[in-house]
Enzyme design. Sequence first.
Site, PDB file in Angstrom:
ATOM      1  N   ASN A 157      25.747  94.395  50.886  1.00 47.84           N
ATOM      2  CA  ASN A 157      24.772  94.324  51.982  1.00 47.84           C
ATOM      3  C   ASN A 157      23.884  95.568  51.975  1.00 47.84           C
ATOM      4  O   ASN A 157      22.657  95.480  51.990  1.00 47.84           O
ATOM      5  CB  ASN A 157      25.474  94.230  53.335  1.00 47.84           C
ATOM      6  CG  ASN A 157      26.476  93.099  53.395  1.00 47.84           C
ATOM      7  OD1 ASN A 157      26.329  92.127  52.678  1.00 47.84           O
ATOM      8  ND2 ASN A 157      27.481  93.238  54.229  1.00 47.84           N
ATOM      9  N   ASP A 158      24.549  96.727  51.963  1.00 52.89           N
ATOM     10  CA  ASP A 158      23.761  97.954  51.968  1.00 52.89           C
ATOM     11  C   ASP A 158      23.149  98.243  50.603  1.00 52.89           C
ATOM     12  O   ASP A 158      22.015  98.699  50.514  1.00 52.89           O
ATOM     13  CB  ASP A 158      24.617  99.136  52.435  1.00 52.89           C
ATOM     14  CG  ASP A 158      24.692  99.195  53.957  1.00 52.89           C
ATOM     15  OD1 ASP A 158      23.629  99.000  54.587  1.00 52.89           O
ATOM     16  OD2 ASP A 158      25.779  99.415  54.504  1.00 52.89           O
ATOM     17  N   ARG A 218      38.447 100.993  55.701  1.00 52.62           N
ATOM     18  CA  ARG A 218      37.231 101.802  55.551  1.00 52.62           C
ATOM     19  C   ARG A 218      37.169 102.795  56.711  1.00 52.62           C
ATOM     20  O   ARG A 218      37.373 102.415  57.865  1.00 52.62           O
ATOM     21  CB  ARG A 218      35.992 100.916  55.581  1.00 52.62           C
ATOM     22  CG  ARG A 218      34.727 101.767  55.556  1.00 52.62           C
ATOM     23  CD  ARG A 218      33.515 100.943  55.379  1.00 52.62           C
ATOM     24  NE  ARG A 218      33.168 100.208  56.585  1.00 52.62           N
ATOM     25  CZ  ARG A 218      32.187  99.310  56.636  1.00 52.62           C
ATOM     26  NH1 ARG A 218      31.514  99.029  55.540  1.00 52.62           N
ATOM     27  NH2 ARG A 218      31.899  98.702  57.752  1.00 52.62           N
ATOM     28  N   HIS A 244      24.731  92.695  61.501  1.00 48.81           N
ATOM     29  CA  HIS A 244      26.114  92.569  61.962  1.00 48.81           C
ATOM     30  C   HIS A 244      26.305  91.361  62.858  1.00 48.81           C
ATOM     31  O   HIS A 244      27.387  90.798  62.932  1.00 48.81           O
ATOM     32  CB  HIS A 244      26.599  93.878  62.575  1.00 48.81           C
ATOM     33  CG  HIS A 244      26.902  94.876  61.498  1.00 48.81           C
ATOM     34  ND1 HIS A 244      25.960  95.753  61.026  1.00 48.81           N
ATOM     35  CD2 HIS A 244      27.998  95.027  60.740  1.00 48.81           C
ATOM     36  CE1 HIS A 244      26.494  96.420  60.031  1.00 48.81           C
ATOM     37  NE2 HIS A 244      27.726  96.019  59.841  1.00 48.81           N
ATOM     38  N   GLU A 281      27.352 101.718  47.830  1.00 45.27           N
ATOM     39  CA  GLU A 281      26.362 101.099  48.720  1.00 45.27           C
ATOM     40  C   GLU A 281      24.977 101.684  48.512  1.00 45.27           C
ATOM     41  O   GLU A 281      24.003 101.182  49.066  1.00 45.27           O
ATOM     42  CB  GLU A 281      26.746 101.324  50.191  1.00 45.27           C
ATOM     43  CG  GLU A 281      28.084 100.768  50.565  1.00 45.27           C
ATOM     44  CD  GLU A 281      28.292 100.765  52.065  1.00 45.27           C
ATOM     45  OE1 GLU A 281      28.172  99.701  52.675  1.00 45.27           O
ATOM     46  OE2 GLU A 281      28.561 101.855  52.620  1.00 45.27           O
ATOM     47  N   CYS A 339      32.851  93.786  48.402  1.00 48.32           N
ATOM     48  CA  CYS A 339      33.242  93.422  49.772  1.00 48.32           C
ATOM     49  C   CYS A 339      32.034  93.101  50.653  1.00 48.32           C
ATOM     50  O   CYS A 339      32.171  92.909  51.843  1.00 48.32           O
ATOM     51  CB  CYS A 339      34.089  94.516  50.408  1.00 48.32           C
ATOM     52  SG  CYS A 339      33.195  96.048  50.672  1.00 48.32           S
TER      53      CYS A 339
HETATM   54  C1  PEP Z   1      28.118  96.375  52.873  1.00 50.33           C
HETATM   55  O1  PEP Z   1      27.224  97.174  53.136  1.00 50.33           O
HETATM   56  O2  PEP Z   1      28.014  95.499  51.991  1.00 50.33           O
HETATM   57  C2  PEP Z   1      29.380  96.413  53.613  1.00 50.33           C
HETATM   58  C3  PEP Z   1      30.404  95.659  53.240  1.00 50.33           C
HETATM   59  O3  PEP Z   1      29.444  97.213  54.723  1.00 50.33           O
HETATM   60  P1  PEP Z   1      28.746  96.829  56.132  1.00 50.33           P
HETATM   61  O4  PEP Z   1      28.247  95.429  56.023  1.00 50.33           O
HETATM   62  O5  PEP Z   1      29.790  96.985  57.180  1.00 50.33           O
HETATM   63  O6  PEP Z   1      27.664  97.846  56.219  1.00 50.33           O
HETATM   64 MG    MG Z   2      27.719  98.863  54.370  1.00 47.12          MG
END
Ligand code: PEP
Ligand code: MG
Length: 550
Positions: free
Chosen positions: A429-430, A317, A181, A406, A477
């Site tokens: 990302n996840d 979200r 993050h 995810e 996203c």
């Molecule tokens: C992701 O996991 O790709 C996502 C968009 O959520 P975050 O990055 O907030 O976990």
């Molecule tokens: Mg995520």
Amino acid sequence: MGVSPGRAVGPVVHLGSTVEEPARGRALAEGARVAEVARLRAAATRVAGELETRAAAARGEARSILMATALMARDPALLDPAVAAIADRGTAAPRAVWDAAAEVAQTLEALGGRIAERTADVRDVRDRIVAVLTGQVLGGVPERADPFVLVARDLAPADTATLDPATVVALVTEEGGPTSHTAIIARSLGIPAVVAATGALGIPEGTVVLVDGATGEVRRDPDAATVAAVAAEAAAARPARLAAPGATRDGHPVALLANIGDARGATAAAEAGAEGVGLFRSEFLFLDRTDAPGRAEQVEAYRAVFAAFPERKVVVRTLDAGADKPLPFLTADAEENPALGVRGLRTARRRPEVLDEQLAAIAEAAAAETAQVQVMAPMVATLEEAREVVARCRAVGLESAGIMIETPAAAIRADDLLAAVDFVSIGTNDLTQYTMAADRMIGELADLNDPWQPAVLQLIADVGAASQRTGTPVGVCGEAAADPLLAVVFVGLGVGSLSMTPRALSAVGEVLASVSRADCVRIAAAALAASTAADARAATASALGAISLG
Ligand code: PEP
Ligand code: MG
């Protein structure tokens, strides 16, 4: 590793810099010693009090750590020898507490095991007391009038979220990965950032460094010509506005949306030309909170975001707490594997009323504004969870309910899940960290945390195919949507919207406008056929290069 592009030059400032070792100095006159003892006791009491106040506001592990540190600041094992050194030998208070702490630390270290780990608390308390005695400021992001490069081991999301891009011109951390993050927030603030920079903490404060957030280079004492070039770049670096709605050359629409965390971000996204919001990370509003926010406060916060996008799409979200984004009022105290724990939608197992309250607040805010509000839940793994999200949304009158893809489980079962919801959005990302079993926070594993990995591309392709079969729209996203090459691949795999940091919109829009939908399908097939991440990227780059050469 560069994680947020751009170059900047500035002097290094360390996060929460430690204090310097106090000099031994001359012995204090006997008449001055009583006052010096009082000064030490007052400083220790103040440090203990500050830590107790912070502990009271924290929960879980943070709370126990702060309580233990506060206890240490009142511990006679630390204070008595320091008092004796002042009274008997005339040692000045900063030096006396420094020496006493060294002895306590040595004793703890000799005991070994978990007890030895407490030496860090001792040093922390020592530094805090010395800072009070010598008038230094410790901890947190330093506030300075002049621009600087912030260097830290890692940054808490709450720290990064409050950074001021006007003074923090670049970030360098020893830990963290491209989808931590810290990296995400740095990108959204447009602050060049380099993570996994081993040894960065060894750069002395005040050293002027050049940080290149694209290549990952951190160079000491850059020459005058480079400094001038960077200054010129900064002046010219206003992000270009998205020129036109997203579409391929032959007019196939691809909505280009923004990822935001609050109303300020929403306004900036609208200014950058975003067609809407594809990911409103609502938890960012509440990261530093110890209690669940009330309905009225939430409604106000959501309305402020919706107001920036009248009549446009805004995907909210629901709270995604847990793992690297703990929300004290929602997440579990101590988990061995928080990324695999009670995070995202799973927090509603324990506190369903927090989710329902949030959904009701979103519905109320949506009714008061004209934005087309959609709601999605993070970290869904099963059909039952997907159904539950939809049911809870419908119960408060929310018309468009979706889920994030995810987890590999959700991607593998995409046909079932997509049939149960109004839309899905792939969180790359996840999805990448769980598919590759590689913690997204660990810089050392960045090669695995790569959305170009064939296994990840395959899952995204499966979700795209499920979208064609079920007619349920799919977007992306995660950070991967901001990579123009991947954007082309995703469109070829059936993705209909891309949501990203607003700064990336114009670059992605430009590349999409240069290819036809058929090109995207062909390029995606080539990427999918590659056996390694590097080959997939290379195949895409060369196919795109051939198109741009005509
Ligand atoms: C992701 O996991 O790709 C996502 C968009 O959520 P975050 O990055 O907030 O976990
Ligand atoms: Mg995520």
